[in-house]
Design an enzyme around this catalytic site. Structure first.
Site, short mmCIF file in Angstrom:
data_model
loop_
_atom_site.label_atom_id
_atom_site.label_comp_id
_atom_site.label_asym_id
_atom_site.label_seq_id
_atom_site.Cartn_x
_atom_site.Cartn_y
_atom_site.Cartn_z
N GLY A 15 0.83 -1.20 0.00
CA GLY A 15 0.00 0.00 0.00
C GLY A 15 0.86 1.24 0.00
O GLY A 15 1.96 1.25 -0.55
N CYS A 16 0.39 2.27 0.64
CA CYS A 16 1.08 3.55 0.69
C CYS A 16 2.44 3.42 1.35
O CYS A 16 2.55 2.95 2.47
CB CYS A 16 0.21 4.56 1.45
SG CYS A 16 1.01 6.13 1.73
N PHE A 17 3.48 3.88 0.66
CA PHE A 17 4.82 3.77 1.23
C PHE A 17 5.01 4.66 2.46
O PHE A 17 5.84 4.40 3.30
CB PHE A 17 5.94 3.97 0.22
CG PHE A 17 5.88 5.16 -0.70
CD1 PHE A 17 5.26 6.36 -0.36
CD2 PHE A 17 6.49 5.08 -1.94
CE1 PHE A 17 5.24 7.45 -1.23
CE2 PHE A 17 6.49 6.15 -2.82
CZ PHE A 17 5.86 7.34 -2.46
#
Length: 182
Positions: A15-17
């Site tokens: 997902g979002c880093f």
């Protein structure tokens, strides 16, 4: 110049880093975590390009760790508990291939460890659905733009950080206290 033969690098997408970087940065044995892009077909992609969902890249963290202090298996067990590895190309409200669950291994040994940990997690039935995490060799890692590096540390009061990342960090610290730096 001395080299440390126990240093390893693994590249993970969950997902979002922005959500993954602060977690791995707090782990004992981890010396460096960079955010970037990997797994796609465009050289040197920008965040704007990756967000179009046309480059094939995932948002990833590249984790450098000392295998004498923490094993890849332990890192992967944390990885599988801090994101949902059962949703294809999605994490929460983030939707698109750039948010897929992926392990981009650097060595055949890392591939074997990833497959073993995934079998162990599947057998333990920690998730209600099958794991869809890709396990694939890393072809290239492209470091993300500077404003993405350490985003949570630099922007703790930003809405996304307060609503999404901060609760994830708090939960991580509680569940993995034994794996945190002292």
């Amino acid at each position: 110049m001395e080299t440390n033969d126990s240093l390893e690098i693994v590249t993970l997408g969950g997902g979002c880093f922005w959500c993954l970087q602060p977690l791995f940065q707090e782990m004992r044995g981890v010396s460096k975590v960079e955010v970037g892009y990997a797994g796609g077909r465009v050289k040197n992609p920008t965040y704007k390009q990756v967000c179009t969902d046309t480059t094939g890249h995932a948002e990833v963290v590249q984790v450098t760790f000392d295998s004498k202090e923490i094993s890849l298996a332990d890192i992967l067990k944390v990885f599988f508990s801090v994101h949902d590895p059962t949703t294809l190309n999605r994490q929460g409200n983030d939707d698109g291939t750039q948010y897929r669950s992926v392990i981009l291994f650097h060595t055949p040994e890392q591939e074997a460890t990833a497959e073993s940990v995934m079998r162990e997690i599947e057998a333990a039935k920690l998730w209600d659905a099958p794991i869809v995490t890709e396990v694939t060799p890393l072809s290239a890692f492209y470091r993300g733009e500077e404003y993405h590096q350490d985003y949570f540390t630099k922007n703790p009061w930003a809405g996304y950080c307060r609503a999404i990342i901060a609760p994830k960090v708090a939960k991580f610290r509680k569940e993995f206290a034994a794996k945190l730096r002292k």
